[in-house]
Design a protein around this motif. Structure first.
Motif, PDB file in Angstrom:
ATOM      1  N   ARG A   2      23.141  32.018  32.836  1.00  0.00           N
ATOM      2  CA  ARG A   2      23.564  32.264  31.457  1.00  0.00           C
ATOM      3  C   ARG A   2      25.044  31.968  31.345  1.00  0.00           C
ATOM      4  O   ARG A   2      25.851  32.458  32.111  1.00  0.00           O
ATOM      5  CB  ARG A   2      23.255  33.707  31.079  1.00  0.00           C
ATOM      6  CG  ARG A   2      21.771  33.938  30.985  1.00  0.00           C
ATOM      7  CD  ARG A   2      21.406  35.313  30.553  1.00  0.00           C
ATOM      8  NE  ARG A   2      22.498  36.000  29.896  1.00  0.00           N
ATOM      9  CZ  ARG A   2      22.512  37.292  29.691  1.00  0.00           C
ATOM     10  NH1 ARG A   2      21.522  38.025  30.072  1.00  0.00           N
ATOM     11  NH2 ARG A   2      23.529  37.863  29.097  1.00  0.00           N
ATOM     12  N   TYR A   3      25.403  31.174  30.343  1.00  0.00           N
ATOM     13  CA  TYR A   3      26.768  30.666  30.251  1.00  0.00           C
ATOM     14  C   TYR A   3      27.793  31.703  29.835  1.00  0.00           C
ATOM     15  O   TYR A   3      28.893  31.703  30.313  1.00  0.00           O
ATOM     16  CB  TYR A   3      26.814  29.474  29.297  1.00  0.00           C
ATOM     17  CG  TYR A   3      25.870  28.379  29.681  1.00  0.00           C
ATOM     18  CD1 TYR A   3      25.884  27.846  30.950  1.00  0.00           C
ATOM     19  CD2 TYR A   3      24.938  27.901  28.779  1.00  0.00           C
ATOM     20  CE1 TYR A   3      25.009  26.853  31.314  1.00  0.00           C
ATOM     21  CE2 TYR A   3      24.064  26.899  29.137  1.00  0.00           C
ATOM     22  CZ  TYR A   3      24.106  26.379  30.406  1.00  0.00           C
ATOM     23  OH  TYR A   3      23.238  25.391  30.757  1.00  0.00           O
ATOM     24  N   GLY A   4      27.460  32.590  28.909  1.00  0.00           N
ATOM     25  CA  GLY A   4      28.445  33.516  28.379  1.00  0.00           C
ATOM     26  C   GLY A   4      28.447  34.879  29.039  1.00  0.00           C
ATOM     27  O   GLY A   4      28.962  35.831  28.478  1.00  0.00           O
ATOM     28  N   ARG A  15      35.065  35.170  31.673  1.00  0.00           N
ATOM     29  CA  ARG A  15      34.211  35.084  30.496  1.00  0.00           C
ATOM     30  C   ARG A  15      32.861  34.416  30.737  1.00  0.00           C
ATOM     31  O   ARG A  15      31.999  34.431  29.869  1.00  0.00           O
ATOM     32  CB  ARG A  15      34.942  34.342  29.381  1.00  0.00           C
ATOM     33  CG  ARG A  15      36.178  35.062  28.926  1.00  0.00           C
ATOM     34  CD  ARG A  15      36.911  34.248  27.879  1.00  0.00           C
ATOM     35  NE  ARG A  15      38.204  34.821  27.593  1.00  0.00           N
ATOM     36  CZ  ARG A  15      38.433  35.680  26.612  1.00  0.00           C
ATOM     37  NH1 ARG A  15      37.442  36.060  25.847  1.00  0.00           N
ATOM     38  NH2 ARG A  15      39.640  36.151  26.414  1.00  0.00           N
ATOM     39  N   SER A  16      32.678  33.816  31.905  1.00  0.00           N
ATOM     40  CA  SER A  16      31.394  33.164  32.172  1.00  0.00           C
ATOM     41  C   SER A  16      31.148  33.062  33.674  1.00  0.00           C
ATOM     42  O   SER A  16      32.076  33.147  34.479  1.00  0.00           O
ATOM     43  CB  SER A  16      31.352  31.765  31.561  1.00  0.00           C
ATOM     44  OG  SER A  16      32.167  30.876  32.307  1.00  0.00           O
ATOM     45  N   LEU A  17      29.883  32.850  34.003  1.00  0.00           N
ATOM     46  CA  LEU A  17      29.534  32.647  35.406  1.00  0.00           C
ATOM     47  C   LEU A  17      30.054  31.293  35.909  1.00  0.00           C
ATOM     48  O   LEU A  17      30.316  31.134  37.099  1.00  0.00           O
ATOM     49  CB  LEU A  17      28.022  32.761  35.595  1.00  0.00           C
ATOM     50  CG  LEU A  17      27.449  34.144  35.290  1.00  0.00           C
ATOM     51  CD1 LEU A  17      25.925  34.131  35.395  1.00  0.00           C
ATOM     52  CD2 LEU A  17      28.041  35.198  36.211  1.00  0.00           C
ATOM     53  N   HIS A  18      30.221  30.334  35.004  1.00  0.00           N
ATOM     54  CA  HIS A  18      30.825  29.054  35.387  1.00  0.00           C
ATOM     55  C   HIS A  18      32.272  29.267  35.832  1.00  0.00           C
ATOM     56  O   HIS A  18      32.717  28.708  36.831  1.00  0.00           O
ATOM     57  CB  HIS A  18      30.770  28.054  34.231  1.00  0.00           C
ATOM     58  CG  HIS A  18      29.482  27.313  34.138  1.00  0.00           C
ATOM     59  ND1 HIS A  18      28.314  27.901  33.708  1.00  0.00           N
ATOM     60  CD2 HIS A  18      29.175  26.038  34.428  1.00  0.00           C
ATOM     61  CE1 HIS A  18      27.345  27.013  33.735  1.00  0.00           C
ATOM     62  NE2 HIS A  18      27.840  25.864  34.164  1.00  0.00           N
ATOM     63  N   GLU A  19      33.014  30.076  35.083  1.00  0.00           N
ATOM     64  CA  GLU A  19      34.398  30.364  35.474  1.00  0.00           C
ATOM     65  C   GLU A  19      34.439  31.072  36.821  1.00  0.00           C
ATOM     66  O   GLU A  19      35.307  30.780  37.649  1.00  0.00           O
ATOM     67  CB  GLU A  19      35.083  31.205  34.398  1.00  0.00           C
ATOM     68  CG  GLU A  19      35.351  30.450  33.127  1.00  0.00           C
ATOM     69  CD  GLU A  19      35.982  31.294  32.043  1.00  0.00           C
ATOM     70  OE1 GLU A  19      36.291  30.726  30.986  1.00  0.00           O
ATOM     71  OE2 GLU A  19      36.193  32.508  32.226  1.00  0.00           O
ATOM     72  N   ARG A  20      33.509  31.980  37.045  1.00  0.00           N
ATOM     73  CA  ARG A  20      33.482  32.665  38.341  1.00  0.00           C
ATOM     74  C   ARG A  20      33.192  31.681  39.474  1.00  0.00           C
ATOM     75  O   ARG A  20      33.832  31.727  40.528  1.00  0.00           O
ATOM     76  CB  ARG A  20      32.451  33.789  38.348  1.00  0.00           C
ATOM     77  CG  ARG A  20      32.462  34.519  39.680  1.00  0.00           C
ATOM     78  CD  ARG A  20      31.357  35.534  39.809  1.00  0.00           C
ATOM     79  NE  ARG A  20      31.403  36.102  41.138  1.00  0.00           N
ATOM     80  CZ  ARG A  20      31.677  37.362  41.398  1.00  0.00           C
ATOM     81  NH1 ARG A  20      31.931  38.204  40.422  1.00  0.00           N
ATOM     82  NH2 ARG A  20      31.692  37.787  42.637  1.00  0.00           N
ATOM     83  N   GLU A  67      40.302  23.875  32.071  1.00  0.00           N
ATOM     84  CA  GLU A  67      39.436  24.454  31.048  1.00  0.00           C
ATOM     85  C   GLU A  67      38.014  24.233  31.526  1.00  0.00           C
ATOM     86  O   GLU A  67      37.613  23.093  31.777  1.00  0.00           O
ATOM     87  CB  GLU A  67      39.669  23.787  29.690  1.00  0.00           C
ATOM     88  CG  GLU A  67      38.829  24.351  28.578  1.00  0.00           C
ATOM     89  CD  GLU A  67      39.161  25.803  28.247  1.00  0.00           C
ATOM     90  OE1 GLU A  67      38.236  26.535  27.848  1.00  0.00           O
ATOM     91  OE2 GLU A  67      40.334  26.215  28.380  1.00  0.00           O
ATOM     92  N   ILE A  68      37.261  25.313  31.674  1.00  0.00           N
ATOM     93  CA  ILE A  68      35.902  25.243  32.213  1.00  0.00           C
ATOM     94  C   ILE A  68      34.900  25.448  31.085  1.00  0.00           C
ATOM     95  O   ILE A  68      35.004  26.411  30.328  1.00  0.00           O
ATOM     96  CB  ILE A  68      35.677  26.341  33.289  1.00  0.00           C
ATOM     97  CG1 ILE A  68      36.783  26.311  34.354  1.00  0.00           C
ATOM     98  CG2 ILE A  68      34.283  26.217  33.891  1.00  0.00           C
ATOM     99  CD1 ILE A  68      36.884  25.054  35.151  1.00  0.00           C
TER     100      ILE A  68
END
Length: 133
Positions: A2-4, A15-20, A67-68
């Protein structure tokens, strides 16, 4: 994935699992980073008014910003507030699409190798790559 989905890593609320995933990857590469370390203001706005932009990551000595995003379809306005090199990264570290942003516009071609993109951003994009957009 889940992105958010907000998550915590090293005391930061990301703010997101992508950032993590990128924070973990940057650590694994030995890169020093700060999360949402600077807030950039629209230089053309009157004092106390106007929009701002906060890049997700500042690398090393804040010489390059990241910026991710999960997809290219997400909003990308306000990037022009960033006066330093900005890498716009879509996806996870295993398979990213990376674009260089200058003056709020994408320049050059998509890159898939972070080391190449980061070194180009740190050292200035050569004219040959800027012509490939």
């Amino acid at each position: 994935m889940r992105y958010g989905t907000k998550t915590t890593y090293k005391g930061y609320t990301l703010r997101s699992l992508h950032e993590r995933a990128w924070a973990e990857w940057l650590d694994a590469q030995g890169l020093t980073w700060e999360y949402e370390a600077v807030k950039l203001r629209d230089p053309n706005a009157p004092a106390g008014l106007g929009y701002s932009y906060t890049p997700d990551f500042a690398l090393e000595d804040r010489s390059v910003f990241l910026e991710i995003k999960a997809t290219f379809t997400q909003r990308i306005s306000r990037l022009h507030f960033c006066s330093k090199p900005l890498l716009f990264i879509v996806g996870l570290p295993a398979r990213p699409a990376i674009r260089y942003v200058r003056n709020g516009a994408f320049v050059g071609r998509n890159l898939t190798d972070f080391d190449t993109a980061y070194n180009l951003a740190k050292n200035g994009m050569p004219s040959w790559i800027l012509q490939l957009s």
